[in-house]
Scaffold this motif. Structure first.
Motif, mmCIF file in Angstrom:
data_model
loop_
_atom_site.group_PDB
_atom_site.id
_atom_site.type_symbol
_atom_site.label_atom_id
_atom_site.label_comp_id
_atom_site.label_asym_id
_atom_site.label_seq_id
_atom_site.Cartn_x
_atom_site.Cartn_y
_atom_site.Cartn_z
ATOM 1 N N UNK A 1 0.820 -1.208 0.000
ATOM 2 C CA UNK A 1 0.000 0.000 0.000
ATOM 3 C C UNK A 1 0.856 1.261 0.000
ATOM 4 N N UNK A 2 0.342 2.300 -0.650
ATOM 5 C CA UNK A 2 1.028 3.592 -0.703
ATOM 6 C C UNK A 2 0.758 4.384 0.570
ATOM 7 N N UNK A 3 1.819 4.901 1.177
ATOM 8 C CA UNK A 3 1.682 5.764 2.349
ATOM 9 C C UNK A 3 2.831 6.774 2.322
ATOM 10 N N UNK A 4 2.552 7.956 1.790
ATOM 11 C CA UNK A 4 3.580 8.988 1.766
ATOM 12 C C UNK A 4 3.986 9.348 3.196
ATOM 13 N N UNK A 5 5.282 9.612 3.398
ATOM 14 C CA UNK A 5 5.734 10.053 4.715
ATOM 15 C C UNK A 5 5.042 11.356 5.093
ATOM 16 N N UNK A 6 5.053 12.287 4.175
ATOM 17 C CA UNK A 6 4.451 13.582 4.451
ATOM 18 C C UNK A 6 5.232 14.367 5.492
ATOM 19 N N UNK A 7 4.791 15.591 5.733
ATOM 20 C CA UNK A 7 5.466 16.469 6.683
ATOM 21 C C UNK A 7 4.513 16.914 7.785
ATOM 22 N N UNK A 8 5.068 17.120 8.957
ATOM 23 C CA UNK A 8 4.349 17.731 10.063
ATOM 24 C C UNK A 8 4.503 19.242 9.891
ATOM 25 N N UNK A 9 3.457 19.887 9.384
ATOM 26 C CA UNK A 9 3.547 21.298 9.036
ATOM 27 C C UNK A 9 3.807 22.193 10.248
ATOM 28 N N UNK A 10 3.494 21.696 11.438
ATOM 29 C CA UNK A 10 3.678 22.526 12.626
ATOM 30 C C UNK A 10 5.142 22.851 12.893
ATOM 31 N N UNK A 11 6.055 22.095 12.285
ATOM 32 C CA UNK A 11 7.480 22.344 12.510
ATOM 33 C C UNK A 11 8.040 23.419 11.566
ATOM 34 N N UNK A 12 7.180 23.946 10.710
ATOM 35 C CA UNK A 12 7.624 24.907 9.706
ATOM 36 C C UNK A 12 6.856 26.217 9.869
ATOM 37 N N UNK B 1 13.301 17.363 -0.188
ATOM 38 C CA UNK B 1 12.639 18.065 -1.286
ATOM 39 C C UNK B 1 11.288 18.616 -0.835
ATOM 40 N N UNK B 2 10.550 17.818 -0.073
ATOM 41 C CA UNK B 2 9.273 18.301 0.449
ATOM 42 C C UNK B 2 9.485 19.457 1.414
ATOM 43 N N UNK B 3 10.500 19.353 2.262
ATOM 44 C CA UNK B 3 10.785 20.418 3.229
ATOM 45 C C UNK B 3 11.141 21.717 2.511
ATOM 46 N N UNK B 4 11.965 21.612 1.469
ATOM 47 C CA UNK B 4 12.339 22.804 0.710
ATOM 48 C C UNK B 4 11.114 23.429 0.045
ATOM 49 N N UNK B 5 10.263 22.603 -0.523
ATOM 50 C CA UNK B 5 9.057 23.111 -1.175
ATOM 51 C C UNK B 5 8.111 23.763 -0.168
ATOM 52 N N UNK B 6 7.989 23.162 1.005
ATOM 53 C CA UNK B 6 7.129 23.739 2.038
ATOM 54 C C UNK B 6 7.641 25.114 2.464
ATOM 55 N N UNK B 7 8.954 25.308 2.378
ATOM 56 C CA UNK B 7 9.555 26.610 2.698
ATOM 57 C C UNK B 7 9.516 27.568 1.508
ATOM 58 N N UNK B 8 8.856 27.164 0.425
ATOM 59 C CA UNK B 8 8.695 28.047 -0.721
ATOM 60 C C UNK B 8 9.893 28.122 -1.637
ATOM 61 N N UNK B 9 10.746 27.087 -1.613
ATOM 62 C CA UNK B 9 11.914 27.064 -2.492
ATOM 63 C C UNK B 9 11.600 26.333 -3.791
#
Length: 423
Positions: free
Chosen positions: A198-209, A324-332
């Motif tokens: 099954x697919x399960x993306x790790x994803x990000x905890x947005x509260x840390x950003x 890559x997700x972290x950078x994108x979440x920071x608007x990079x």
């Protein structure tokens, strides 16, 4: 459905390069699922992420090598051999060893013996991170103890493992989750029951950003006193392609001004030497391993993110790198390669640029385009932030995982899906 009491098997704990595992363990803890961590190795990183300080579960360290704790292994064997599943586990291990006559395979059975002997009686499920060695220990131990087991697979553990090994593990486990569509397709071809995968993306905890994106200067590389800052985060290993990246930097026009910041563990000697040979050493800042707060701060203050991932000869590769997700979440805006699951996040020309792997010329061309166009970087970074917030929330995946571990009531579901306070 009865709520599980988990033994979470990991290769090492804590590890700077595995924030996604720490994030998941904290999510399990917040959901009220009982757990303990079983680590095959002791920590080696000098730093640790703040998230690890919030993880309060017990940690059991298995003997890394038999010779280091021979009496503990002997005691484990004396106890485990009396358990009902011991004979079956021994037979399965012997079949595995005949096909993989390595000390690693022998060591994993010894670790499984110790784990089976020492695991508390209230454990109801074993859950392994990585389909290679941690899953081997989890499988042997689960058979000895007569427990169900499951696995979370990622990247290197899939593409450097033998098909027969993964096929038989998939047969024995209850279910497997993996973090990319590419991995799902690959593993379903091996599984007798494809529905186990099954697919399960790790994803990000947005509260840390930070919620607000930073106001970045409109640097375009024309001012030597105000160069465009390019960030990359990753271990200094072959699959990250840092030699390709340095060669791409060397191909940029001399009148295009930039500086490169690298964050990540590993030996930087050969990369510093390559940068020197290419005449770009003065533009490169090698900062070594940093914790997640420092990574986020670097993302906030940079103009562009780059990761030149590639597939190694042994099959090792990135899946969908969290950085890559972290950078994108920071608007990079991001420049990367079109391998593995990276295109599941980065759409070429939308939230970044994708180029073929191992192609410094194409990489240099893409870098030149985004370095010299701050409006394009802003547009791509904003779109990347939107995509991550829409499709890659950690809490969406955590809700599904918690359900698999027996959390079903509405009160618990609210706990799982609620964003925690920032720390």
């Amino acid at each position: 459905m009865t709520r599980d009491n988990l033994a979470i098997v990991v290769k090492g704990y804590p590890r700077l390069s595995e924030t996604f595992i720490a994030q998941e363990i904290l999510g399990i803890q917040q959901a009220g699922i009982p757990y303990r961590i079983v680590s095959l190795r002791h920590p080696t990183d000098k730093k640790r992420h703040p998230i690890n300080d919030r993880i309060t579960g017990a940690v059991d360290y298995l003997p890394e090598y038999v010779y280091q704790e021979p009496m503990r292994v002997l005691r484990g064997w004396l106890k485990a051999r009396k358990l009902p599943g011991y004979r079956r586990a021994l037979n399965i291990w012997w079949q595995d060893y005949r096909r993989d006559r390595t000390s690693n395979r022998a060591r994993r059975f010894a670790q499984a013996l110790v784990m089976a002997a020492e695991l508390p009686d209230d454990i109801t499920r074993i859950y392994a991170h990585f389909l290679h060695t941690p899953a081997s220990v989890a499988r042997y131990c689960a058979i000895i103890r007569g427990l169900p087991w499951s696995c979370s697979a990622h990247a290197k553990d899939i593409y450097t493992s033998e098909d027969w090994d993964m096929r038989e593990k998939l047969r024995d486990m209850d279910w497997l989750v993996t973090c990319t569509k590419a991995n799902v397709d690959y593993l379903r071809q091996l599984a007798e029951d494809p529905e186990k995968v099954n697919l399960l993306y790790h994803g990000l905890d947005f509260s840390r950003f930070p919620e607000e994106l930073p106001q970045r200067p409109s640097r375009d590389g024309r001012d030597a006193n105000d160069p465009v800052t390019i960030l990359s985060v990753g271990r200094l290993v072959g699959k990250k392609g840092y030699d390709d990246l340095l060669r791409a930097f060397a191909k940029l026009p001399a009148d295009l001004h930039w500086r490169f910041i690298h964050i990540g563990g590993g030996s930087d000697g050969k990369y510093k030497q390559l940068a020197s040979d290419l005449g770009i050493a003065a533009k490169c800042d090698w900062r070594g391993a940093r914790d997640q707060k420092e990574v986020i701060t670097a993302c906030q203050s940079s103009d562009l993110f780059v990761l030149a991932s590639r597939i190694e000869q042994d099959g090792d590769r990135d899946g969908l790198p969290n950085v890559l997700m972290e950078a994108q979440l920071c608007g990079l805006a991001a420049v990367s390669t079109s391998i593995s699951a990276i295109p599941e996040l980065i759409a070429d020309g939308v939230n970044g640029k994708l180029v073929p792997e191992r192609d410094p010329d194409a990489l240099a061309k893409a870098l030149e385009t985004v370095i010299s166009d701050p409006a394009l970087r802003h547009e791509m970074g904003s779109k990347g932030n939107e995509i991550v917030r829409r499709d890659f929330s950690f809490y969406r995946g955590m809700k599904e995982l918690a359900h698999r571990f027996g959390v079903t009531d509405s009160k618990d579901n609210k706990t799982i899906t609620r964003q925690p306070e920032a720390v």
